[in-house]
Design a protein around this motif. Structure first.
Motif, PDB file in Angstrom:
ATOM      1  N   LEU A  72      -7.093   2.699  -3.791  1.00  0.00           N
ATOM      2  CA  LEU A  72      -5.886   3.519  -3.939  1.00  0.00           C
ATOM      3  C   LEU A  72      -6.270   4.940  -4.363  1.00  0.00           C
ATOM      4  CD1 LEU A  72      -2.768   3.969  -4.313  1.00  0.00           C
ATOM      5  CD2 LEU A  72      -3.030   3.073  -6.617  1.00  0.00           C
ATOM      6  N   GLU A  76       0.832  -1.210   0.000  1.00  0.00           N
ATOM      7  CA  GLU A  76       0.000   0.000   0.000  1.00  0.00           C
ATOM      8  C   GLU A  76       0.861   1.252   0.000  1.00  0.00           C
ATOM      9  OE1 GLU A  76      -3.510   0.328   2.162  1.00  0.00           O
ATOM     10  OE2 GLU A  76      -4.112  -1.752   1.846  1.00  0.00           O
ATOM     11  N   ASP A 134       2.417   1.566  -3.494  1.00  0.00           N
ATOM     12  CA  ASP A 134       1.444   2.004  -4.496  1.00  0.00           C
ATOM     13  C   ASP A 134       1.195   3.500  -4.375  1.00  0.00           C
ATOM     14  OD1 ASP A 134       1.183  -0.532  -5.429  1.00  0.00           O
ATOM     15  OD2 ASP A 134      -0.789  -0.909  -4.563  1.00  0.00           O
ATOM     16  N   ALA A 135       0.966   3.936  -3.129  1.00  0.00           N
ATOM     17  CA  ALA A 135       0.664   5.362  -2.925  1.00  0.00           C
ATOM     18  C   ALA A 135       1.865   6.214  -3.338  1.00  0.00           C
ATOM     19  CB  ALA A 135       0.292   5.624  -1.469  1.00  0.00           C
TER      20      ALA A 135
END
Ligand SMILES: CC(=O)SCCNC(=O)CCNC(=O)[C@H](O)C(C)(C)COP(=O)(O)OP(=O)(O)OC[C@H]1O[C@@H](n2cnc3c(N)ncnc32)[C@H](O)[C@@H]1OP(=O)(O)O
Length: 509
Positions: A443, A293, A296-297
């Motif tokens: 996301l 996570e 991805d961010a």
């Protein structure tokens, strides 16, 4: 007495404490429990033979000088072969001998450490940032450097305690292989609590190593076998060969979680990669859900401005006007998205192919207005009938978006999918697509929330410098409704054709 009465939860019993010199004796900055203890105490994570057990592991905030202190109310008296766990023996496999001195000796050493005042983290400073008015620095050094090794050796106990399937690095390997490793340390720069104390306080660290990148020498002359002497007269430097950089272990201490430090550390490592011409790609060894996570961010934040600059979007009319109703059999990928430009962007930002595809797919999804997507209750039944002939261009975009993602998923798992009946194959692919799409929607939501928060902070006329630095902190308030990337049949791993076989998170030097 029943055995259970003498058995306790190892994760509760172990307490980690960060200390710094105080007025008279060291004071505690933070205390927290480990996430895992199974590598040390076994799968059940239980310790037998004690009541009121506390295993306190102390670490000096600047150089992680460590101490083990074991206390309990009662100990089980051995009966035959049944005896209390030998804690000193068990812990000595994980923590250096120097940590087993008496508590007063340790406290004296921390309190009166003459070198503390001049301590600087090993390596060189590669990044500084401010969050919530507090200052932080990131330092990086090669594992060849003895002070980097010394600090890492003290920090490594955090690996089994916080990284699932993580194993500490072997730091006594030959120099040529240690050279492949760089360790990053994140420190807060604090006002020293006493005139002789250090101004550095540990926040986290990461290890990275270079992994040989095989060049596809398409169109180039083939290398020939030489008859020269071996080993080669000129020394090959492993730190300069074309490589992938792989993040092996990545850790922010619990009392600093959700304040943007992980993002700062990842972004710093990424920047180092982009600036190093010998590094081709940044990859990650067996990331967990939280790291996925974070990555991805961070990658979305890095790539989005470039995608916007190039005005990337799916072409809703990929077929030439004269195609008529008959649909060509092949996916018109190159007519839908600018594949060459995308390849250039990926190479420039050195993001691994699958990760790049995730970020691109999330971005392309974001360019389709919500009401035309499943998440915005688009009319899916109608879309599946109309397909690329849908009247609205955003419906067509969404149709093609789904096809592009399915194409990628199919290519990655072709071997598994072709073994299924056609109907089942289609169903599995659809399910996987739905899971992937759900992950992208989350996301985008998190990213949108974050941008909004930052915007609001700017509106409130917060010092603009502070607002941008506070991004990480602002992150913390985002939705906590999380799912791991879910794949029905399809495993979506890193794109590292010739990477080492890493079933477990095993770091090899
Ligand atoms: C390659 C590897 O080593 S994989 C193992 C990674 N390390 C670990 O799991 C060890 C223990 N955990 C940690 O060290 C930390 O929790 C990390 C490194 C995972 C995250 O570090 P943090 O400094 O807390 O991350 P940061 O504040 O920058 O968070 C950025 C984003 O990452 C994601 N994230 C961070 N922590 C989590 C979590 N526990 N669960 C899910 N997502 C998370 C979120 O999207 C977050 O944004 P948000 O706060 O706006 O929702």
């Amino acid at each position: 007495m029943a055995n259970e009465d003498w058995s306790c939860d190892a994760n509760d019993a172990v307490q980690l404490t960060i200390v710094q010199p105080g007025e008279k004796k060291p004071t505690t900055i933070a205390t927290f429990h480990p996430q895992f203890t199974y590598p040390i105490f076994g799968d059940e994570e239980r310790i037998f033979g004690y009541k009121g057990l506390i295993i306190r592991l102390r670490f000096a905030a600047h150089d992680l000088r460590s101490h083990v202190h074991i206390s309990y109310d009662e100990k089980f008296k051995a009966v035959g072969d049944t005896a209390a766990t030998d804690l000193n023996k068990t812990l000595r496999d994980w923590i250096s001998e120097s940590a087993f001195i008496s508590l007063p000796e340790y406290e004296k050493a921390v309190q009166n450490d003459e070198n503390a005042k001049d301590f600087v983290p090993p390596g060189k400073r590669v990044h500084t940032y401010t969050t919530n008015g507090r200052n932080y620095e990131i330092w990086a050094g090669s594992l060849v450097e003895p002070d980097v090794r010394a600090l890492l050796e003290r920090a490594q106990i955090f690996v089994p305690l916080f990284i699932e399937a993580g194993t500490p690095l072997a730091t006594d390997d030959p120099e040529w292989t240690l050279e492949r490793w760089t360790v990053y340390f994140v420190y807060e720069v604090v006002t020293p609590p006493t005139p002789t104390a250090s101004k550095y306080s540990i926040v986290g660290y990461a290890t990275t190593y270079r992994w040989w990148f095989y060049h596809n020498r398409e169109g180039k002359t083939h290398p020939t076998v030489g008859n020269g002497p071996f080993p080669y007269p000129e020394q090959i430097k492993f730190s300069e060969l074309p490589s992938r950089l792989r993040i092996a272990q990545f850790l922010i201490l619990p009392h600093h979680h959700r304040s943007g430090h992980g993002t700062q550390l990842y972004t710093t490592i990424h920047k180092v990669c982009v600036e190093d011409p010998t590094i081709i790609e940044l990859t990650v060894e067996d990331p967990n859900e939280a790291f996925d996570e974070l990555r991805d961010a961070a990658d979305y934040h890095i790539l989005r401005p470039e995608f916007l600059k190039r005005d990337l979007n799916i072409n809703p009319n990929p077929y030439p006007a004269n195609t008529g109703k008959k649909r060509p059999r092949l996916m018109p990928t190159a007519a839908l998205i600018p594949t060459k430009t995308l390849h250039e962007i990926r190479s420039k930002y050195k993001i691994a192919p699958t990760q790049f595809a995730h970020i691109l797919e999330a971005f392309l999804l974001s360019r389709i207005p919500l009401k035309h997507r499943a998440a915005g209750n688009a009319n899916m039944a109608r879309l599946l009938i109309k397909k690329h002939n849908a009247e609205d261009e955003n419906d067509r975009r969404y149709y093609w978006w789904r096809m592009l993602v399915k194409q990628r998923l199919y290519k990655r798992s072709r071997d598994v999918l072709i073994q299924l009946e056609l109907n089942e194959r289609i169903q599995k692919l659809d399910e996987t697509l739905a899971n992937v799409e759900e992950g992208y929607e989350k996301l985008l939501e998190r990213f949108g929330n974050r941008e909004e928060r930052i915007g609001k902070m700017a509106e409130e006329e917060v010092d603009p410098k502070k607002a941008s630095m506070a991004e990480g902190t602002a992150n913390g308030a985002a939705g906590r409704d999380r799912t791991k990337r879910k794949y029905t049949v399809i495993e979506d791993d890193e794109d590292e054709g010739e990477g080492p076989a890493e079933a477990a998170k095993k770091a090899k030097v």
